[in-house]
Scaffold this active site. Sequence first.
Site, PDB file in Angstrom:
ATOM      1  N   SER A  14     -28.845  52.322  52.458  1.00 37.06           N
ATOM      2  CA  SER A  14     -28.330  51.857  53.904  1.00 37.06           C
ATOM      3  C   SER A  14     -28.138  53.076  54.777  1.00 37.06           C
ATOM      4  O   SER A  14     -28.330  52.801  55.885  1.00 37.06           O
ATOM      5  CB  SER A  14     -27.232  50.968  53.771  1.00 37.06           C
ATOM      6  OG  SER A  14     -26.008  51.546  53.269  1.00 37.06           O
ATOM      7  N   ILE A  93     -25.478  64.833  39.562  1.00 40.95           N
ATOM      8  CA  ILE A  93     -24.619  66.083  39.848  1.00 40.95           C
ATOM      9  C   ILE A  93     -25.588  67.187  40.211  1.00 40.95           C
ATOM     10  O   ILE A  93     -26.433  67.361  39.087  1.00 40.95           O
ATOM     11  CB  ILE A  93     -23.418  66.301  38.940  1.00 40.95           C
ATOM     12  CG1 ILE A  93     -22.660  65.002  39.063  1.00 40.95           C
ATOM     13  CG2 ILE A  93     -22.907  67.770  39.086  1.00 40.95           C
ATOM     14  CD1 ILE A  93     -21.418  65.304  38.224  1.00 40.95           C
ATOM     15  N   ASN A 108     -23.552  65.892  52.172  1.00 39.04           N
ATOM     16  CA  ASN A 108     -23.312  64.686  51.477  1.00 39.04           C
ATOM     17  C   ASN A 108     -22.246  63.868  52.070  1.00 39.04           C
ATOM     18  O   ASN A 108     -21.376  64.265  52.898  1.00 39.04           O
ATOM     19  CB  ASN A 108     -22.640  65.145  49.987  1.00 39.04           C
ATOM     20  CG  ASN A 108     -22.699  63.809  49.223  1.00 39.04           C
ATOM     21  OD1 ASN A 108     -23.506  62.912  49.155  1.00 39.04           O
ATOM     22  ND2 ASN A 108     -21.216  63.786  48.481  1.00 39.04           N
ATOM     23  N   HIS A 110     -19.574  60.997  51.488  1.00 37.35           N
ATOM     24  CA  HIS A 110     -18.541  60.444  50.262  1.00 37.35           C
ATOM     25  C   HIS A 110     -17.472  59.338  50.869  1.00 37.35           C
ATOM     26  O   HIS A 110     -17.133  59.391  51.913  1.00 37.35           O
ATOM     27  CB  HIS A 110     -17.869  61.714  49.909  1.00 37.35           C
ATOM     28  CG  HIS A 110     -16.763  61.300  48.648  1.00 37.35           C
ATOM     29  ND1 HIS A 110     -17.564  60.930  47.546  1.00 37.35           N
ATOM     30  CD2 HIS A 110     -15.647  60.980  48.467  1.00 37.35           C
ATOM     31  CE1 HIS A 110     -16.388  60.755  46.736  1.00 37.35           C
ATOM     32  NE2 HIS A 110     -15.482  60.748  47.284  1.00 37.35           N
ATOM     33  N   SER A 137     -16.163  60.761  54.569  1.00 38.75           N
ATOM     34  CA  SER A 137     -16.409  62.131  54.896  1.00 38.75           C
ATOM     35  C   SER A 137     -17.859  62.704  54.815  1.00 38.75           C
ATOM     36  O   SER A 137     -18.578  62.071  53.804  1.00 38.75           O
ATOM     37  CB  SER A 137     -15.491  63.013  54.001  1.00 38.75           C
ATOM     38  OG  SER A 137     -14.075  62.544  54.018  1.00 38.75           O
ATOM     39  N   THR A 142     -21.197  72.171  48.010  1.00 42.87           N
ATOM     40  CA  THR A 142     -20.925  73.231  47.310  1.00 42.87           C
ATOM     41  C   THR A 142     -20.776  73.027  45.873  1.00 42.87           C
ATOM     42  O   THR A 142     -21.185  71.873  45.514  1.00 42.87           O
ATOM     43  CB  THR A 142     -19.725  74.002  47.808  1.00 42.87           C
ATOM     44  OG1 THR A 142     -18.536  72.964  47.517  1.00 42.87           O
ATOM     45  CG2 THR A 142     -19.602  74.524  49.234  1.00 42.87           C
ATOM     46  N   ASP A 146     -17.600  67.241  45.267  1.00 44.76           N
ATOM     47  CA  ASP A 146     -16.962  66.546  46.719  1.00 44.76           C
ATOM     48  C   ASP A 146     -16.122  67.628  47.233  1.00 44.76           C
ATOM     49  O   ASP A 146     -15.042  67.210  47.810  1.00 44.76           O
ATOM     50  CB  ASP A 146     -16.430  65.338  46.375  1.00 44.76           C
ATOM     51  CG  ASP A 146     -17.471  64.409  45.894  1.00 44.76           C
ATOM     52  OD1 ASP A 146     -18.845  64.375  46.244  1.00 44.76           O
ATOM     53  OD2 ASP A 146     -17.319  63.410  45.221  1.00 44.76           O
TER      54      ASP A 146
HETATM   55  C1  GRF Z   1     -22.399  55.210  49.994  1.00 42.45           C
HETATM   56  O1  GRF Z   1     -20.997  54.560  49.790  1.00 42.45           O
HETATM   57  C2  GRF Z   1     -22.237  56.718  49.981  1.00 42.45           C
HETATM   58  O2  GRF Z   1     -20.858  57.224  50.525  1.00 42.45           O
HETATM   59  C3  GRF Z   1     -22.220  56.975  48.490  1.00 42.45           C
HETATM   60  O3  GRF Z   1     -23.045  56.395  48.045  1.00 42.45           O
HETATM   61  C4  GRF Z   1     -22.982  55.232  48.797  1.00 42.45           C
HETATM   62  C5  GRF Z   1     -24.337  54.889  49.226  1.00 42.45           C
HETATM   63  O4  GRF Z   1     -24.911  53.641  49.866  1.00 42.45           O
HETATM   64  N1  GRF Z   1     -22.135  58.370  48.345  1.00 42.45           N
HETATM   65  P1  GRF Z   1     -26.636  53.575  50.453  1.00 42.45           P
HETATM   66  O5  GRF Z   1     -27.430  53.826  49.034  1.00 42.45           O
HETATM   67  O6  GRF Z   1     -26.545  54.737  51.482  1.00 42.45           O
HETATM   68  O7  GRF Z   1     -26.354  52.369  50.987  1.00 42.45           O
END
Ligand code: GRF
Length: 206
Positions: A14, A93, A108, A110, A137, A142, A146
């Site tokens: 998404s 990872i 990334n 998070h 965030s 790095t 996270d």
């Molecule tokens: C999101 O919540 C993102 O923050 C986390 O993984 C999820 C990915 O969702 N790292 P999508 O595949 O983009 O719907």
Amino acid sequence: MKTRLGILISGTGSNLQSIAAACKNPDYPAEIALVLTNQPEAKGITFAKKNGLATAVLAHQAYETRQTFEQAMHEQLHLAKVDLVCLAGFMRILSPFLVSRWAGRMLNIHPSLLPAFPGLHTHRRALEAGASLHGCSVHQVTEGLDEGPVQGQSTLQVLVNDTETSLQQRVLQLEHQLYPQVIAKTCQQLQQANLGKSAARQNGSN
Ligand code: GRF
């Protein structure tokens, strides 16, 4: 010139969709050069193909070591002339092998207000901790999980009747706004740095 993005996904995608929507605006400073996944069944790959985006499927199990998998990823990103890598729900990872090659050019997203709740199950942990504020965030990647410098955050108030699912859904809405904004800001910074470099070359300085 638009910054070429490599989007790494493992699932629904998404966030990929919100980035793709932003890229449709002619004034947006980036375009998607490649969508790469380690999960052949990722829904996001179906979206990418339907929308004419270049894709690469590298099932991590097919590689003997993390390094050979990352070497293959690096080659795909390089072949697609990617400038900025954006992890969007990429569930592997990454080791220093890949991270060091993309230092300063890998973001990334998070689902927590870092440095709170790195790792998995962030919404459940925020509820268990009684957090009154939660959110998401975008950070530079790095070597620590996270841990990279935060580039942008969006915050919401945790409601008394919030559940893990409701929080996940509400934070995801924020992610869809935040990630394209931070990507745009990062692209502008990279473009300015490149202009600076080529000006220095023209002046004959290092
Ligand atoms: C999101 O919540 C993102 O923050 C986390 O993984 C999820 C990915 O969702 N790292 P999508 O595949 O983009 O719907």
